[in-house]
Scaffold this active site. Structure first.
Site, PDB file in Angstrom:
ATOM      1  N   TYR A 140     -42.188  43.461 -65.678  1.00 46.38           N
ATOM      2  CA  TYR A 140     -41.126  43.507 -64.703  1.00 46.38           C
ATOM      3  C   TYR A 140     -41.402  44.320 -63.611  1.00 46.38           C
ATOM      4  CZ  TYR A 140     -36.791  44.166 -62.588  1.00 46.38           C
ATOM      5  OH  TYR A 140     -35.739  44.321 -61.477  1.00 46.38           O
ATOM      6  N   ILE A 206     -27.133  49.829 -80.500  1.00 45.70           N
ATOM      7  CA  ILE A 206     -27.670  50.853 -79.779  1.00 45.70           C
ATOM      8  C   ILE A 206     -29.331  50.591 -79.915  1.00 45.70           C
ATOM      9  CG2 ILE A 206     -27.991  53.209 -79.449  1.00 45.70           C
ATOM     10  CD1 ILE A 206     -24.797  53.758 -80.260  1.00 45.70           C
TER      11      ILE A 206
END
Ligand code: UFG
Length: 318
Positions: A140, A206
């Site tokens: 990305y 998390i």
């Protein structure tokens, strides 16, 4: 100004469409609706268009003759880019190259590009300013850095003028309540925490508690989407106000919050508890990303209004 907002049906694009319209600009959204939503385009015209489709782009540039193009139509999920790089290079890099060619062919030479903190990779120092080395650690970030490099060459060769904005973590919603972050699937921390709060998800994970940070979880710099929208208009006004050179700006609040801190803040603000699971690290995540936005403040007058994390979170809860 007459503005093409490419990707105007997406999260950031739709907030910019609204603000640009409210500021008296003529806005035309171009979007292929691959991830965006047509009903998020609250103002102006909508034209279905994929940035790979040269014929369609040409037709639209000839019909409208826009003053500037603002480009938000990118895939932006870091983890997905590591397993499907083709998707990222094809749309984000090749698609933008195609768009730039059509812009030059149609003599449209003002461009606002939505880039990302992901171009930096793991920071060598904090806060990250514009001159920080660029070593993206996921496809990305690489797909966006390649566009930044192409832009320099299009400026030299064709006089294309651009402002690149590298966002850190865009967050929050417009106060009208009419626009929202509506990714499917949702991968971003804050909307997922809110979904957990609402009972739409059983728990929030998390991703990694063993990073080299104060509590072991990743630290990010959250910036409200309306503050991003505002500085984009300042960027396009800069480009169109004379013979101005191309610029690159980092945009963030300059403050970092860990994943654990964000979760605790949502619990504290709402007074509600929800289930939190400590999970494995997610591939491609740098430990800390905090922006220096001094240059944007000095040169563009960037001045975030919703700059406290609690207020950003409240716009989501509301
Ligand atoms: N995270 C979790 N649990 C979740 C979702 C996220 O722990 O369920 C963590 C991530 O691992 C990361 C942090 O929360 O450490 C923030 O993750 P987001 O997915 O919300 O945002 P990212 O930092 O990955 O990505 C965002 C944009 C990118 C941009 C990047 C730059 O989506 O386009 O910020 O900072 F490149």
């Amino acid at each position: 100004m007459k503005l093409f907002i490419i990707g105007g049906a997406g999260y950031i694009g739709s907030h910019i469409v609204k603000l640009a319209y409210e500021n008296g600009h003529e806005v035309i959204t171009l979007d292929n609706l691959s991830t965006g939503h047509k009903d998020s385009v609250l103002y102006g015209k909508f034209e279905y268009c994929d940035i790979q489709d040269s014929n369609r782009l040409n037709e639209l540039f000839k019909n409208y003759n826009p003053d500037a193009v603002m480009h938000f139509s990118a895939y932006s999920i870091v983890g997905e880019s590591t397993i499907d790089p083709y998707k990222y290079y094809y749309n984000n890099t090749v698609g933008t190259l195609n768009l730039l060619k059509i812009m030059i062919d149609n003599d449209c030479k003002n461009f606002i590009f939505s880039s990302t903190a992901a171009v930096f990779g793991n920071p060598e120092y904090i806060p990250i300013d514009e001159t920080h080395p660029k070593n993206p650690i996921n496809p990305y970030g690489k797909s966006k850095l390649m566009v930044e490099q192409m832009l320099e060459d299009f400026d030299s060769a064709h006089g294309l003028k651009y402002v690149v904005f590298r966002y850190f973590n865009a967050a929050g919603h417009d106060k009208s309540g009419k626009l929202a972050e509506r990714h499917d699937p949702e991968t971003h921390l804050l909307p997922l925490v809110i979904q957990t709060l609402n009972g739409q998800r059983e728990s929030i994970s998390i991703y990694g508690s063993d990073y080299d940070t104060k509590d072991g979880t990743c630290i990010r710099d959250y910036i409200h989407v309306n503050d991003l929208a505002q500085v984009h208009l300042q960027g396009v006004e800069y480009l169109l106000s004379g013979d101005n050179g191309s610029k690159v700006y980092n945009l963030g609040s300059g403050n970092g919050f860990s994943v654990k801190e964000i979760i605790e803040k949502v619990k504290g603000i709402t007074g509600k508890d929800f289930k939190v699971i400590e999970d494995e690290r997610r591939e491609g995540d740098p430990a800390v990303l905090i922006a220096s936005s001094k240059r944007a403040k000095k040169e563009l007058g960037f001045s975030p209004k919703i700059d406290k994390i609690d207020d950003i979170i409240r716009t989501l809860i509301n």
